[in-house]
Design a protein around this motif. Structure first.
Motif, short mmCIF file in Angstrom:
data_model
loop_
_atom_site.label_atom_id
_atom_site.label_comp_id
_atom_site.label_asym_id
_atom_site.label_seq_id
_atom_site.Cartn_x
_atom_site.Cartn_y
_atom_site.Cartn_z
N ALA A 169 0.83 -1.21 0.00
CA ALA A 169 0.00 0.00 0.00
C ALA A 169 0.87 1.26 0.00
N VAL A 170 1.91 1.26 0.81
CA VAL A 170 2.83 2.40 0.85
C VAL A 170 3.50 2.60 -0.50
N LEU A 171 3.94 1.51 -1.11
CA LEU A 171 4.62 1.58 -2.40
C LEU A 171 3.71 2.17 -3.47
N LEU A 172 2.48 1.67 -3.59
CA LEU A 172 1.57 2.13 -4.63
C LEU A 172 1.15 3.58 -4.40
N THR A 173 0.85 3.92 -3.17
CA THR A 173 0.46 5.30 -2.86
C THR A 173 1.59 6.27 -3.17
N SER A 174 2.81 5.89 -2.84
CA SER A 174 3.97 6.74 -3.11
C SER A 174 4.17 6.96 -4.59
N ILE A 180 7.17 11.80 0.80
CA ILE A 180 6.59 11.96 2.14
C ILE A 180 6.28 10.61 2.77
N LEU A 181 5.82 9.66 1.95
CA LEU A 181 5.42 8.35 2.47
C LEU A 181 6.43 7.25 2.18
N PHE A 182 7.16 7.37 1.08
CA PHE A 182 8.01 6.27 0.61
C PHE A 182 9.02 5.77 1.64
N PRO A 183 9.60 6.62 2.50
CA PRO A 183 10.56 6.09 3.50
C PRO A 183 9.98 4.97 4.35
N GLY A 234 5.56 -6.51 -4.18
CA GLY A 234 5.40 -5.09 -4.41
C GLY A 234 5.69 -4.71 -5.84
N PHE A 235 6.72 -5.31 -6.42
CA PHE A 235 7.06 -5.04 -7.82
C PHE A 235 5.91 -5.45 -8.74
N ALA A 269 12.12 4.22 -14.53
CA ALA A 269 12.92 4.75 -13.43
C ALA A 269 12.41 4.25 -12.08
N SER A 270 11.10 4.28 -11.92
CA SER A 270 10.49 3.87 -10.66
C SER A 270 10.74 2.40 -10.36
N LEU A 271 10.53 1.54 -11.36
CA LEU A 271 10.67 0.11 -11.14
C LEU A 271 12.14 -0.28 -10.91
N LEU A 272 13.05 0.29 -11.70
CA LEU A 272 14.47 -0.01 -11.51
C LEU A 272 14.96 0.46 -10.15
#
Length: 226
Positions: free
Chosen positions: A17-22, A42-45, A70-71, A112-115
């Protein structure tokens, strides 16, 4: 027979959930005090804190499965957004331009995001797992902060360079990279007491405290217990 891990599904769900929202929030560049960064920062950390908790309690093999979960979720979200974006809008719906601006990420941003996600999360988990063995389980704060410094550095550098190099002024790109990295690592440091509390609770509740002393750290090995 492997014993049931009752809290692992919840942590996996929160991590995804954190990953997708970020990823969605990253479409906006924001200014917060002296920091300039994409909104997902803001959320990704928290995804790295979840990664630390997963590896510390359950071991690298379990963390590896969650990272690939998550990937897969991020890839599915991207493909659905791309498909929906290409479908013609209804005649009386006027939000296509706004929708495309927010959710219609370019292939470059997606790549970029996935790598960055894979490289950063695996760097974080591998470093933490190896440090746990080297320190014999002591100095949790050294492991969580040290692994985050490396993982977030890899993630931030790959994402910003692949996504924005040549499209943003170098000064702004440098500010985004520096702000992202400082902010993300700062969140990890500030939340260290919470990480200690959650790790302690999970170890007691699950009866699990895994050491990756004989683990295969190949990121692409998705079966087996090590």
């Amino acid at each position: 027979m492997n014993k049931p891990l009752k809290h692992l599904p919840v942590i996996t769900g929160l991590f995804v959930a954190v990953l997708l929202t970020s990823n969605v929030a990253s479409s906006k560049i924001v200014l917060l005090g002296p920091f300039t960064f994409d909104g997902g920062t803001i959320l990704f950390p928290l995804s790295y804190i979840f990664g630390d908790i997963l590896t510390e309690v359950y071991g690298y093999a379990q963390s590896r499965r969650v990272i690939w979960t998550g990937f897969g979720a991020a890839l599915l979200m991207t493909l659905v957004f791309a498909l929906v974006g290409r479908l013609p809008p209804a005649a009386d719906w006027n939000g296509q331009a706004a929708w495309q601006t927010i959710l219609g990420a370019t292939p470059r941003i997606v790549l970029a995001s996935l790598l960055a996600y894979l490289a950063g999360e695996f760097s974080n988990s591998i470093v933490l797992a190896r440090l746990k063995v080297r320190t014999a389980g002591r100095y949790l704060w050294v492991r969580t902060i040290g692994s985050t410094l490396i993982g977030e550095g890899v993630d931030t550098a790959i994402f910003c360079m692949v996504a924005f190099y040549g499209t943003l002024p170098n000064d702004l790109l440098g500010a985004i990279i520096a702000s992202n990295y400082i902010f993300k690592c700062g969140v990890e440091v500030l939340l260290t007491p919470a990480t200690y509390a959650i790790v302690g609770f999970l170890k007691r509740s699950e009866g699990e405290d895994y050491y990756d002393s004989a683990t295969n750290f190949n990121p692409f090995r998705v079966s087996g217990n090590n």
